[in-house]
Design a protein around this motif. Structure first.
Motif, mmCIF file in Angstrom:
data_model
loop_
_atom_site.group_PDB
_atom_site.id
_atom_site.type_symbol
_atom_site.label_atom_id
_atom_site.label_comp_id
_atom_site.label_asym_id
_atom_site.label_seq_id
_atom_site.Cartn_x
_atom_site.Cartn_y
_atom_site.Cartn_z
ATOM 1 N N GLN A 1 15.183 -32.943 28.510
ATOM 2 C CA GLN A 1 16.293 -33.502 27.732
ATOM 3 C C GLN A 1 16.313 -32.830 26.367
ATOM 4 O O GLN A 1 15.259 -32.573 25.782
ATOM 5 C CB GLN A 1 16.094 -35.016 27.593
ATOM 6 C CG GLN A 1 17.220 -35.764 26.937
ATOM 7 C CD GLN A 1 17.135 -37.254 27.241
ATOM 8 O OE1 GLN A 1 17.441 -37.689 28.347
ATOM 9 N NE2 GLN A 1 16.727 -38.052 26.255
ATOM 10 N N ASN A 2 17.520 -32.558 25.848
ATOM 11 C CA ASN A 2 17.602 -31.864 24.551
ATOM 12 C C ASN A 2 18.911 -32.205 23.861
ATOM 13 O O ASN A 2 19.787 -31.355 23.684
ATOM 14 C CB ASN A 2 17.469 -30.352 24.750
ATOM 15 C CG ASN A 2 17.186 -29.628 23.451
ATOM 16 O OD1 ASN A 2 16.651 -30.211 22.504
ATOM 17 N ND2 ASN A 2 17.546 -28.356 23.393
ATOM 18 N N LYS A 3 19.047 -33.473 23.465
ATOM 19 C CA LYS A 3 20.245 -33.915 22.757
ATOM 20 C C LYS A 3 20.283 -33.291 21.362
ATOM 21 O O LYS A 3 19.252 -33.132 20.703
ATOM 22 C CB LYS A 3 20.245 -35.440 22.638
ATOM 23 C CG LYS A 3 20.270 -36.181 23.967
ATOM 24 C CD LYS A 3 20.162 -37.680 23.743
ATOM 25 C CE LYS A 3 20.098 -38.454 25.050
ATOM 26 N NZ LYS A 3 19.901 -39.907 24.823
ATOM 27 N N ASN A 4 21.478 -32.984 20.938
ATOM 28 C CA ASN A 4 21.712 -32.453 19.585
ATOM 29 C C ASN A 4 20.946 -31.159 19.318
ATOM 30 O O ASN A 4 20.684 -30.820 18.162
ATOM 31 C CB ASN A 4 21.324 -33.502 18.521
ATOM 32 C CG ASN A 4 21.986 -34.844 18.762
ATOM 33 O OD1 ASN A 4 23.163 -34.908 19.108
ATOM 34 N ND2 ASN A 4 21.221 -35.919 18.602
ATOM 35 N N ASN A 5 20.584 -30.462 20.388
ATOM 36 C CA ASN A 5 19.831 -29.202 20.220
ATOM 37 C C ASN A 5 18.630 -29.389 19.289
ATOM 38 O O ASN A 5 18.366 -28.585 18.393
ATOM 39 C CB ASN A 5 20.744 -28.090 19.688
ATOM 40 C CG ASN A 5 21.797 -27.687 20.705
ATOM 41 O OD1 ASN A 5 21.513 -27.614 21.898
ATOM 42 N ND2 ASN A 5 23.017 -27.446 20.243
ATOM 43 N N THR A 6 17.904 -30.476 19.542
ATOM 44 C CA THR A 6 16.697 -30.748 18.745
ATOM 45 C C THR A 6 15.697 -29.609 18.866
ATOM 46 O O THR A 6 14.997 -29.274 17.907
ATOM 47 C CB THR A 6 16.066 -32.068 19.228
ATOM 48 O OG1 THR A 6 17.025 -33.111 19.089
ATOM 49 C CG2 THR A 6 14.822 -32.397 18.430
ATOM 50 N N LEU A 7 15.625 -29.036 20.055
ATOM 51 C CA LEU A 7 14.765 -27.880 20.296
ATOM 52 C C LEU A 7 15.627 -26.662 20.559
ATOM 53 O O LEU A 7 16.740 -26.778 21.080
ATOM 54 C CB LEU A 7 13.837 -28.151 21.487
ATOM 55 C CG LEU A 7 12.769 -29.226 21.286
ATOM 56 C CD1 LEU A 7 12.030 -29.481 22.605
ATOM 57 C CD2 LEU A 7 11.788 -28.839 20.197
ATOM 58 N N PRO A 8 15.159 -25.450 20.247
ATOM 59 C CA PRO A 8 13.869 -25.155 19.620
ATOM 60 C C PRO A 8 13.837 -25.564 18.146
ATOM 61 O O PRO A 8 14.885 -25.749 17.533
ATOM 62 C CB PRO A 8 13.758 -23.630 19.768
ATOM 63 C CG PRO A 8 15.174 -23.156 19.776
ATOM 64 C CD PRO A 8 15.934 -24.213 20.509
ATOM 65 N N ILE A 9 12.638 -25.689 17.622
ATOM 66 C CA ILE A 9 12.461 -26.109 16.232
ATOM 67 C C ILE A 9 12.982 -25.031 15.295
ATOM 68 O O ILE A 9 12.614 -23.859 15.403
ATOM 69 C CB ILE A 9 10.979 -26.393 15.945
ATOM 70 C CG1 ILE A 9 10.481 -27.531 16.844
ATOM 71 C CG2 ILE A 9 10.766 -26.735 14.479
ATOM 72 C CD1 ILE A 9 8.975 -27.699 16.836
ATOM 73 N N ASP A 10 13.854 -25.420 14.401
ATOM 74 C CA ASP A 10 14.375 -24.505 13.385
ATOM 75 C C ASP A 10 13.453 -24.571 12.169
ATOM 76 O O ASP A 10 13.547 -25.484 11.345
ATOM 77 C CB ASP A 10 15.798 -24.907 13.002
ATOM 78 C CG ASP A 10 16.444 -23.914 12.037
ATOM 79 O OD1 ASP A 10 15.714 -23.050 11.501
ATOM 80 O OD2 ASP A 10 17.664 -24.015 11.820
#
Length: 740
Positions: free
Chosen positions: A371-380
């Motif tokens: 799961q990757n809501k709001n493009n949390t990953l990859p870490i910026d």
């Protein structure tokens, strides 16, 4: 000391025999590698005494069986696998031998390998672990495991390749090829129906023939007929009232009779229970038994094994014909000529950077982005300056524990260490324990370098973690299961689907404190996730071995684009699993598979159950677009083939890999069939903007079901659908065709 030199002395003696024979220009047939292997087997057999034959059929130490020193035939030495080469143990005891040069590279668990859906990774895995086994002079690697994932509570699922027989079949074959290219036998296990650890030594499995042949046997059949495996290990459980290690139906009728297996059948350690059955029902080599009242680990118990003195006495009295021991010794000699007596096999290598890099690559390809809501990953990391890591699994070594897969690894990079090394110069990274699971610091003779003891209460740990979470830009919770009893562990099953050690509460409190939360679940099994709708990013990791933390950090930071997909279904609750809804689990004396062929996604499809995460699911940091599915013809005959094609385009800004899955649906059948079944998959690598065409060619075997009344595979004429999908629930396109 002498015992540790015995394998070397055997090689020296074989060399002396060869030199003497060469000097006299009379090389014995069994030593002549230019002769057909069956001629060599018969020649060696003709030269052996009855006592020498029987000695080859049972163990002489915890992990070895006798050769024939006077003929220069070396001993056989086995080792656990399937994820790394076990440290040396004492001759008569399970305690470690205290060697300083037996620390291996730990490879990812086989659930991770299956999650790569990449046959090239399987070949790399087999080649690498085979080299490690060969260097340590082992000629039987006790793995891989291919038992089907029937229930998420089975403690040994992490050693296997998931719920689907087609996926397991295609992934096991390259592993076997890679191992055996080193002159080491892959010993595929546990044959068969070993789907629970509770009461595994006593339970009798009742399963209909259709489920047996369609679900539980295909990966073993592929191992034999496509992988050409040189060894098979029997299971502990019973089938049709006979223990699997000496089972007429499994070993004689199916393995040798139907499949033509010409390798050696090895018992699981302590899996033999009866001399007569062991003689007649297909077993070749007995290991690890404790018989005649002798306790486990009793010194020199080997002569009392079922296939030792009791076997010899029956042969000497004439009650059992010598042809019975000859059958076994032929298979054992064939093993020797393929391994220890193959002068051309490579030398192998051990504990190398190349093997560690292979393990890291496999781990990176097997980690699943759920799961990757709001493009949390990859870490910026240009915006994320304060990172909090929470959870015991961030610091707990996972190469130890779990039963026979426990290892003495050369090193292990824990998730915390990997994250700090990768991101520590760009962000302020802090750690909070969050919960205490298993703080034990010693397993199987391995003392952990990190002290896991924790005096603080659960409330204090949560309070610390939530306070630090409020002060952070990002929180990474790293938890899940471990390899302790009643987790992912041989000899034990899990007690429930939920996360242990009150982790659900920790995750919930962390989310209240900081919505920017990543949960990393490390396990070999599905777990319940009551917080799934709140947590934005969820990563499924595995027991990933030596480079575990490096691989995870690479995925989190975006150095590697996640491309793994689930090899089994994550149910919302246990009742969504067919074994728990319809079948019996766990059985003590008996267990009946009432669900039949409806295992995993076959069950959720049939009942229209929405899983937590479906079989074949996995996200990426890029996106993919599928074109129209086409077929090269409208229909096929029973002897024909048909090819389906689909274009796949990387529509995102990152390079990535997509796993294209082909399922076949029989629209009308005389017997109940699954809605669809996996019959093809391909992992395709695409640069940003790149497009490729993926094709699958199938024949009637992909359309067939097992008719238990005819005891044969049947493909009925009619209309079928080829379904191209990104997961069992993410259908991208279909095309119909007819079987004439």
């Amino acid at each position: 000391m002498f015992r540790s030199l015995k394998p070397v002395l055997g090689f020296i003696l074989a060399g002396i025999i060869c030199l003497n024979a060469t000097a006299q220009n009379k090389l014995p047939v069994y030593l002549d590698e230019n002769k057909p292997i069956e001629e060599r087997v018969e020649d060696a057999l003709s030269r052996m005494t009855l006592e020498e034959k029987v000695a080859m059929c049972h163990a002489q130490s915890k992990f070895s069986s006798a050769g024939v020193p006077r003929l220069g035939i070396p001993e056989n030495w086995a080792t656990d696998g399937p994820h790394g080469i076990r440290p040396e143990v004492l001759w008569d005891e399970w305690d470690q031998a205290g060697w300083t040069n037996d620390s291996c590279i730990a490879f990812p668990a086989l659930t991770c390998l299956a999650a790569t859906w990449n046959k090239d990774m399987s070949l790399l895995y087999g080649k690498s672990i085979g080299e490690e086994a060969r260097y340590r002079n082992k000629n039987i690697l006790l793995g891989p495991g291919v038992n089907i994932y029937r229930t998420p509570l089975n403690g040994r699922n992490f050693e296997y390749m998931g719920e689907d027989p087609f996926l397991a079949s295609k992934m096991v074959v390259p592993y076997i090829h890679g191992v055996q290219a080193n002159g080491v036998a892959a010993c595929v296990k546990h044959f068969a129906l070993n789907n629970q650890e509770i009461a595994r030594h006593t339970v009798n499995v009742n399963v209909d023939d259709r489920a047996l042949y369609e679900i539980y046997l295909p990966a073993f059949k592929a191992s034999v007929q496509e992988g050409q495996a040189w060894a098979i290990m029997g299971a502990y459980n019973k089938y049709k009232g006979q223990w699997a290690c000496h089972n007429q139906y499994l070993l004689n009728d199916i393995l040798r009779g139907e499949w033509g297996f010409d390798g050696v059948v090895v018992s699981d350690w302590g899996g033999v229970n009866n001399t007569k059955q062991a003689i007649y029902n297909g077993l070749d080599m007995e290991f690890g038994s404790w018989t005649d009242g002798l306790s486990e680990g009793a010194s020199n118990a080997y002569e009392n094994y079922y296939l030792a003195k009791p076997f010899l006495k029956l042969l000497q009295s004439g009650e059992v014909k010598e042809e019975e021991v000859d059958k076994k010794v032929r298979n054992i000699l064939r093993l020797a000529f393929r391994t220890t007596m193959n002068t051309k096999r490579p030398w192998g290598s051990f504990g190398t950077p190349e093997h560690a890099a292979a393990g890291r690559k496999i781990a990176e390809e097997g980690i699943v982005l759920l799961q990757n809501k709001n493009n949390t990953l990859p870490i910026d990391l240009s915006k994320t300056k304060r990172i909090l890591v929470v959870g015991e699994n961030a610091i707990k070594p996972m190469t130890v524990g779990g039963g026979s897969s426990s290892l003495k690894a050369k090193y292990e990079v824990a998730p915390w260490d990997g994250i700090v090394k990768r991101m520590g110069t760009q962000a302020d990274i802090k750690y909070a324990r969050g919960y205490v699971g298993d703080p034990t610091s010693k397993y199987n003779g391995v003392v952990l370098k990190r002290d896991l003891t924790e005096p603080r209460s659960a409330e204090e740990l949560i309070a610390e973690a939530t306070q630090l979470a409020k002060e952070s830009d990002l929180v990474i919770f790293i938890g899940g299961l471990n390899k302790s009893n009643n987790q992912d562990c041989e000899g034990h099953d899990r007690k429930h689907l939920e996360l242990p050690y009150n982790q659900d509460k920790v995750i919930t409190e962390l989310y209240k404190a900081n919505k920017n939360l990543v949960v990393v679940n490390i396990s070999g099994n599905a777990v319940a996730m009551p917080w799934v709708n709140e947590v934005p990013a969820i990563v499924q990791s595995w027991y990933n071995g030596t480079e575990s933390g490096t691989a995870l950090a690479s995925i989190l930071a975006g150095d590697a684009n996640p491309s793994g997909k689930l090899p089994f279904t994550f149910p919302v609750k246990l009742d969504d699993n067919s074994a728990h809804k319809l079948g019996e689990y766990p059985g003590k004396e008996q267990v009946t598979y009432n669900e039949g062929i409806f295992v995993g996604y076959r069950w959720t499809d049939k009942e229209k159950i929405k899983p937590l995460f479906p079989f074949g699911h996995g996200l990426s940091y890029t996106t993919f677009a599928y074109g129209k599915v086409t077929a090269d013809k409208k229909g096929i005959s029973q002897s024909d083939k048909i090819t389906f094609s689909v274009s796949v385009k990387n529509t995102g800004s990152r390079d990535g890999a997509e796993i294209v899955q082909l399922y076949i649906s029989d629209l009308k059948s005389s017997l109940p069939r699954p809605v669809k079944e996996l019959k093809g998959f391909e992992k395709v690598y695409l640069k940003a903007g790149e497009e490729k065409t993926v094709s699958f060619t199938v024949d009637k075997s992909a359309l067939s079901f097992f008719d238990d009344k005819k005891h044969d595979w049947v493909a009925e004429a009619g209309t079928f659908e080829a379904i191209v999908a990104a997961s069992a629930t993410d259908i991208k396109g279909k095309v119909s065709f007819d079987l004439k």
